[in-house]
Design a protein around this motif. Structure first.
Motif, PDB file in Angstrom:
ATOM      1  N   ASN A 104       0.855  -1.181   0.000  1.00  8.45           N
ATOM      2  CA  ASN A 104       0.000   0.000   0.000  1.00  8.45           C
ATOM      3  C   ASN A 104       0.895   1.236   0.000  1.00  8.45           C
ATOM      4  O   ASN A 104       1.674   1.449   0.940  1.00  8.45           O
ATOM      5  CB  ASN A 104      -0.908  -0.013   1.231  1.00  8.45           C
ATOM      6  CG  ASN A 104      -1.933   1.101   1.211  1.00  8.45           C
ATOM      7  OD1 ASN A 104      -1.903   1.986   0.347  1.00  8.45           O
ATOM      8  ND2 ASN A 104      -2.854   1.064   2.158  1.00  8.45           N
ATOM      9  N   LEU A 105       0.805   2.063  -1.027  1.00  7.86           N
ATOM     10  CA  LEU A 105       1.669   3.235  -1.118  1.00  7.86           C
ATOM     11  C   LEU A 105       1.162   4.424  -0.297  1.00  7.86           C
ATOM     12  O   LEU A 105       1.877   5.417  -0.146  1.00  7.86           O
ATOM     13  CB  LEU A 105       1.826   3.666  -2.582  1.00  7.86           C
ATOM     14  CG  LEU A 105       2.609   2.696  -3.480  1.00  7.86           C
ATOM     15  CD1 LEU A 105       2.721   3.260  -4.894  1.00  7.86           C
ATOM     16  CD2 LEU A 105       3.992   2.425  -2.911  1.00  7.86           C
ATOM     17  N   LEU A 106      -0.045   4.319   0.229  1.00 15.12           N
ATOM     18  CA  LEU A 106      -0.611   5.434   0.990  1.00 15.12           C
ATOM     19  C   LEU A 106      -0.627   5.128   2.487  1.00 15.12           C
ATOM     20  O   LEU A 106      -0.978   4.026   2.905  1.00 15.12           O
ATOM     21  CB  LEU A 106      -2.041   5.734   0.530  1.00 15.12           C
ATOM     22  CG  LEU A 106      -2.220   6.149  -0.932  1.00 15.12           C
ATOM     23  CD1 LEU A 106      -3.684   6.472  -1.197  1.00 15.12           C
ATOM     24  CD2 LEU A 106      -1.337   7.337  -1.284  1.00 15.12           C
ATOM     25  N   ASP A 107      -0.231   6.104   3.282  1.00 12.17           N
ATOM     26  CA  ASP A 107      -0.370   6.056   4.737  1.00 12.17           C
ATOM     27  C   ASP A 107      -0.600   7.478   5.229  1.00 12.17           C
ATOM     28  O   ASP A 107      -0.437   8.442   4.478  1.00 12.17           O
ATOM     29  CB  ASP A 107       0.852   5.420   5.396  1.00 12.17           C
ATOM     30  CG  ASP A 107       2.133   6.184   5.110  1.00 12.17           C
ATOM     31  OD1 ASP A 107       2.256   7.331   5.559  1.00 12.17           O
ATOM     32  OD2 ASP A 107       3.020   5.635   4.423  1.00 12.17           O
ATOM     33  N   GLU A 108      -0.970   7.616   6.481  1.00 11.60           N
ATOM     34  CA  GLU A 108      -1.367   8.935   6.998  1.00 11.60           C
ATOM     35  C   GLU A 108      -0.225   9.958   6.980  1.00 11.60           C
ATOM     36  O   GLU A 108      -0.477  11.163   6.951  1.00 11.60           O
ATOM     37  CB  GLU A 108      -1.915   8.802   8.411  1.00 11.60           C
ATOM     38  CG  GLU A 108      -0.952   8.253   9.425  1.00 11.60           C
ATOM     39  CD  GLU A 108      -1.581   8.113  10.801  1.00 11.60           C
ATOM     40  OE1 GLU A 108      -0.859   7.759  11.745  1.00 11.60           O
ATOM     41  OE2 GLU A 108      -2.797   8.366  10.917  1.00 11.60           O
ATOM     42  N   ARG A 146      -8.603  13.115  -6.210  1.00 11.70           N
ATOM     43  CA  ARG A 146      -8.507  12.156  -5.113  1.00 11.70           C
ATOM     44  C   ARG A 146      -8.055  10.781  -5.620  1.00 11.70           C
ATOM     45  O   ARG A 146      -8.544  10.305  -6.643  1.00 11.70           O
ATOM     46  CB  ARG A 146      -9.853  12.022  -4.403  1.00 11.70           C
ATOM     47  CG  ARG A 146     -10.249  13.243  -3.598  1.00 11.70           C
ATOM     48  CD  ARG A 146     -11.630  13.074  -2.971  1.00 11.70           C
ATOM     49  NE  ARG A 146     -11.883  14.058  -1.926  1.00 11.70           N
ATOM     50  CZ  ARG A 146     -12.318  15.292  -2.148  1.00 11.70           C
ATOM     51  NH1 ARG A 146     -12.580  15.682  -3.391  1.00 11.70           N
ATOM     52  NH2 ARG A 146     -12.502  16.132  -1.151  1.00 11.70           N
ATOM     53  N   PHE A 147      -7.147  10.184  -4.871  1.00 14.97           N
ATOM     54  CA  PHE A 147      -6.708   8.819  -5.136  1.00 14.97           C
ATOM     55  C   PHE A 147      -6.929   7.974  -3.881  1.00 14.97           C
ATOM     56  O   PHE A 147      -6.842   8.479  -2.759  1.00 14.97           O
ATOM     57  CB  PHE A 147      -5.217   8.778  -5.484  1.00 14.97           C
ATOM     58  CG  PHE A 147      -4.880   9.281  -6.862  1.00 14.97           C
ATOM     59  CD1 PHE A 147      -4.840   8.421  -7.955  1.00 14.97           C
ATOM     60  CD2 PHE A 147      -4.589  10.623  -7.058  1.00 14.97           C
ATOM     61  CE1 PHE A 147      -4.521   8.889  -9.215  1.00 14.97           C
ATOM     62  CE2 PHE A 147      -4.264  11.108  -8.322  1.00 14.97           C
ATOM     63  CZ  PHE A 147      -4.233  10.235  -9.404  1.00 14.97           C
ATOM     64  N   ARG A 148      -7.207   6.705  -4.090  1.00 11.71           N
ATOM     65  CA  ARG A 148      -7.303   5.778  -2.970  1.00 11.71           C
ATOM     66  C   ARG A 148      -6.893   4.373  -3.450  1.00 11.71           C
ATOM     67  O   ARG A 148      -6.781   4.126  -4.660  1.00 11.71           O
ATOM     68  CB  ARG A 148      -8.727   5.743  -2.397  1.00 11.71           C
ATOM     69  CG  ARG A 148      -9.756   5.072  -3.290  1.00 11.71           C
ATOM     70  CD  ARG A 148     -11.152   5.088  -2.676  1.00 11.71           C
ATOM     71  NE  ARG A 148     -12.098   4.333  -3.497  1.00 11.71           N
ATOM     72  CZ  ARG A 148     -13.410   4.277  -3.276  1.00 11.71           C
ATOM     73  NH1 ARG A 148     -13.940   4.950  -2.254  1.00 11.71           N
ATOM     74  NH2 ARG A 148     -14.199   3.564  -4.068  1.00 11.71           N
ATOM     75  N   ASN A 149      -6.659   3.487  -2.502  1.00 13.55           N
ATOM     76  CA  ASN A 149      -6.318   2.087  -2.813  1.00 13.55           C
ATOM     77  C   ASN A 149      -5.191   2.001  -3.848  1.00 13.55           C
ATOM     78  O   ASN A 149      -5.316   1.370  -4.894  1.00 13.55           O
ATOM     79  CB  ASN A 149      -7.549   1.331  -3.315  1.00 13.55           C
ATOM     80  CG  ASN A 149      -8.637   1.225  -2.267  1.00 13.55           C
ATOM     81  OD1 ASN A 149      -8.351   1.133  -1.080  1.00 13.55           O
ATOM     82  ND2 ASN A 149      -9.898   1.272  -2.694  1.00 13.55           N
ATOM     83  N   GLY A 153      -8.446   7.930   4.368  1.00 14.57           N
ATOM     84  CA  GLY A 153      -7.971   6.868   3.481  1.00 14.57           C
ATOM     85  C   GLY A 153      -7.733   7.301   2.052  1.00 14.57           C
ATOM     86  O   GLY A 153      -7.418   6.472   1.201  1.00 14.57           O
ATOM     87  N   GLU A 154      -7.887   8.593   1.794  1.00  9.40           N
ATOM     88  CA  GLU A 154      -7.715   9.112   0.432  1.00  9.40           C
ATOM     89  C   GLU A 154      -6.556  10.095   0.368  1.00  9.40           C
ATOM     90  O   GLU A 154      -6.266  10.815   1.327  1.00  9.40           O
ATOM     91  CB  GLU A 154      -8.988   9.813  -0.036  1.00  9.40           C
ATOM     92  CG  GLU A 154     -10.210   8.929  -0.079  1.00  9.40           C
ATOM     93  CD  GLU A 154     -11.490   9.691  -0.397  1.00  9.40           C
ATOM     94  OE1 GLU A 154     -12.579   9.092  -0.276  1.00  9.40           O
ATOM     95  OE2 GLU A 154     -11.410  10.890  -0.747  1.00  9.40           O
TER      96      GLU A 154
END
Length: 230
Positions: free
Chosen positions: A25-29, A220-223, A48-49
């Motif tokens: 997962n490339l996204l974190d807070e 916006r990007f997610r996942n 999460g986005e």
């Protein structure tokens, strides 16, 4: 025979777990896997986005470079009257100019305009449109070896769903590059220009934000997940 079956099942489970572990997962807070090579642009992690905004054409880029991989991401474009556009850069490079740095490289297009070229392949800051071919903005060179989908079909043009989350899947295996949009194969080429580089998530810029300091033209990007391949 029983022991053989158990061994096979155990090996299959280990392979499946190994494959799952490679999906990152490339996204974190803290957006710890990204950096900003530009002097402008803003990125925020919210519910999460990844929320992007910028006054100019901008890519939020990963710190790490990737070679062969499967990248999946969902993107949601805004409901605005001013120009909006986005994309997913992959195998990106840093181009240095007098006014600063910019991202350069392959880009899976997010095009909500009436042109309907979402899922096309653009070469940012370089050869421009590789698929489909633009009448005045396509400059393929000897590195562009083959286009396996020469025609831009109605199915490709209709794959994008405006004001909805759209799923992109980008596969890079050596010189073989594929882009899927909502399950539709929209680009498939053989190109040898770049073998590895960073991932970049794009906001094309808001003129309203530049002139007034306020805009709802956010991308916006997610996942956003990546699986590195051998």
């Amino acid at each position: 025979m029983k022991n053989l079956i158990i061994s096979i099942l155990t090996a299959a489970t280990m392979v499946a777990c190994s494959t799952q572990e490679q999906r990152i997962n490339l996204l974190d807070e803290n957006l710890s896997q990204f950096s900003n090579i530009y002097s402008y642009g803003s990125a925020e992690y919210k519910d999460g986005e990844l929320v992007l905004n910028s006054t100019g054409n901008w890519f939020f880029t990963t710190k790490k470079e990737y070679k062969n991989f499967i990248l999946t991401a969902e993107v949601l474009m805004p409901d605005v009257e001013e120009y909006s556009n986005s994309g997913i850069m992959f195998r990106g490079q840093v181009k240095t100019k007098e006014e600063g740095q910019e991202a350069m490289g392959y880009q899976a297009e997010v095009d909500p305009s009436e042109r309907k070229w979402s899922g096309g392949l653009y070469d940012q800051a370089r050869r421009q449109w590789l698929h489909p071919i633009h009448a005045t903005r396509s400059f393929p060179d000897s590195d562009f070896v083959e286009n396996y989908l020469p025609a831009w079909t109605d199915e490709m043009a209709s794959a994008y769903r405006h004001l909805d989350w759209n799923q992109y899947r980008i596969e890079c295996r050596g010189s073989d590059i594929k882009i899927f949009l909502n399950g539709v194969l929209t680009s498939h080429v053989k190109d040898t220009k770049d073998s590895q580089g960073f991932i970049g998530l794009q906001h094309h810029g808001s003129e309203l934000l530049k002139t007034t300091g306020v805009t709802n033209n956010v991308v916006r990007f997610r996942n956003v997940f990546i699986t590195e391949l051998d």
